[in-house]
Design a protein around this motif. Sequence first.
Motif, PDB file in Angstrom:
ATOM      1  N   LEU A  26      -1.677  17.003   8.780  1.00  0.00           N
ATOM      2  CA  LEU A  26      -1.972  15.907   7.985  1.00  0.00           C
ATOM      3  C   LEU A  26      -0.415  15.818   7.357  1.00  0.00           C
ATOM      4  O   LEU A  26      -0.456  15.115   6.334  1.00  0.00           O
ATOM      5  CB  LEU A  26      -2.980  16.276   6.825  1.00  0.00           C
ATOM      6  N   GLU A  27       0.515  15.900   8.010  1.00  0.00           N
ATOM      7  CA  GLU A  27       1.729  15.932   7.559  1.00  0.00           C
ATOM      8  C   GLU A  27       2.204  14.226   7.804  1.00  0.00           C
ATOM      9  O   GLU A  27       1.822  13.778   8.793  1.00  0.00           O
ATOM     10  CB  GLU A  27       2.894  16.553   8.460  1.00  0.00           C
ATOM     11  N   VAL A  28       2.823  13.769   6.585  1.00  0.00           N
ATOM     12  CA  VAL A  28       3.131  12.306   6.715  1.00  0.00           C
ATOM     13  C   VAL A  28       4.243  12.089   7.626  1.00  0.00           C
ATOM     14  O   VAL A  28       5.218  12.809   7.384  1.00  0.00           O
ATOM     15  CB  VAL A  28       3.392  11.750   5.293  1.00  0.00           C
ATOM     16  N   LEU A  29       4.306  11.159   8.497  1.00  0.00           N
ATOM     17  CA  LEU A  29       5.263  11.206   9.629  1.00  0.00           C
ATOM     18  C   LEU A  29       6.269  10.131   9.195  1.00  0.00           C
ATOM     19  O   LEU A  29       7.675  10.039   9.545  1.00  0.00           O
ATOM     20  CB  LEU A  29       4.587  11.245  10.856  1.00  0.00           C
ATOM     21  N   MET A  30       5.701   8.919   9.170  1.00  0.00           N
ATOM     22  CA  MET A  30       6.448   7.726   8.867  1.00  0.00           C
ATOM     23  C   MET A  30       5.753   6.732   8.219  1.00  0.00           C
ATOM     24  O   MET A  30       4.540   6.753   7.847  1.00  0.00           O
ATOM     25  CB  MET A  30       7.056   7.291  10.144  1.00  0.00           C
ATOM     26  N   LEU A  31       6.389   5.461   7.912  1.00  0.00           N
ATOM     27  CA  LEU A  31       6.000   4.313   7.205  1.00  0.00           C
ATOM     28  C   LEU A  31       6.552   2.959   8.178  1.00  0.00           C
ATOM     29  O   LEU A  31       7.642   3.270   8.390  1.00  0.00           O
ATOM     30  CB  LEU A  31       6.148   4.173   5.739  1.00  0.00           C
ATOM     31  N   ALA A  32       5.671   2.155   8.529  1.00  0.00           N
ATOM     32  CA  ALA A  32       6.264   1.124   9.189  1.00  0.00           C
ATOM     33  C   ALA A  32       5.349   0.133   8.758  1.00  0.00           C
ATOM     34  O   ALA A  32       4.543  -0.053   7.715  1.00  0.00           O
ATOM     35  CB  ALA A  32       6.062   1.203  10.810  1.00  0.00           C
ATOM     36  N   TRP A  33       5.301  -1.088   9.446  1.00  0.00           N
ATOM     37  CA  TRP A  33       4.555  -2.485   9.266  1.00  0.00           C
ATOM     38  C   TRP A  33       3.881  -2.996  10.508  1.00  0.00           C
ATOM     39  O   TRP A  33       4.430  -2.633  11.622  1.00  0.00           O
ATOM     40  CB  TRP A  33       5.592  -3.365   8.761  1.00  0.00           C
ATOM     41  N   MET A  34       2.747  -3.637  10.139  1.00  0.00           N
ATOM     42  CA  MET A  34       2.042  -4.006  11.154  1.00  0.00           C
ATOM     43  C   MET A  34       1.390  -5.682  10.618  1.00  0.00           C
ATOM     44  O   MET A  34       1.366  -5.910   9.566  1.00  0.00           O
ATOM     45  CB  MET A  34       0.812  -3.702  11.446  1.00  0.00           C
ATOM     46  N   ASN A  35       1.544  -6.295  11.707  1.00  0.00           N
ATOM     47  CA  ASN A  35       0.995  -7.795  11.501  1.00  0.00           C
ATOM     48  C   ASN A  35      -0.687  -7.722  12.112  1.00  0.00           C
ATOM     49  O   ASN A  35      -0.920  -6.741  12.556  1.00  0.00           O
ATOM     50  CB  ASN A  35       1.782  -9.161  11.902  1.00  0.00           C
ATOM     51  N   ALA A  36      -1.267  -8.879  11.783  1.00  0.00           N
ATOM     52  CA  ALA A  36      -2.611  -8.845  12.657  1.00  0.00           C
ATOM     53  C   ALA A  36      -2.525  -8.534  13.653  1.00  0.00           C
ATOM     54  O   ALA A  36      -3.627  -7.753  14.212  1.00  0.00           O
ATOM     55  CB  ALA A  36      -3.318  -9.953  12.049  1.00  0.00           C
ATOM     56  N   GLU A  37      -1.708  -9.094  14.614  1.00  0.00           N
ATOM     57  CA  GLU A  37      -1.920  -8.757  15.988  1.00  0.00           C
ATOM     58  C   GLU A  37      -1.423  -7.516  16.369  1.00  0.00           C
ATOM     59  O   GLU A  37      -2.081  -6.681  17.435  1.00  0.00           O
ATOM     60  CB  GLU A  37      -1.008  -9.832  16.741  1.00  0.00           C
TER      61      GLU A  37
END
Length: 118
Positions: A26-37
């Motif tokens: 349950l370690e938080v690894l990263m934050l990134a972004w996604m679009n719908a595709e």
Amino acid sequence: MKFDVKKLRFNDQGLLPVIAQDHNSLEVLMLAWMNAEAVQRTVDSGKVTYWSRSRQSFWVKGESSGNTQNLVDLRFDCDQDCILVLVEQNGPACHTNRRSCFYTAVREGDEIELMQPE
């Protein structure tokens, strides 16, 4: 009920934040972004796919480094504007070669590095 990516609430740039978390620790690894595709590609392939804001292109985590993220579970928050992906992380998640991108803390006003590169 079948998942429909259109129910998610993307920002003005067509993106939403994605938190990657190790499904075992349950370690938080990263934050990134996604679009719908990218969301749909992730759901369809089981390989976590992000949208690179700097390159303006899709980014399958680990495609070039080998540090892959296999999707275990995809969740979204109550406002439907943020995603949590629980992943099987193979190798470091951070481009600095650390397990997590969250390797710096502030303790009693001092910046402390919590982990070294692998």
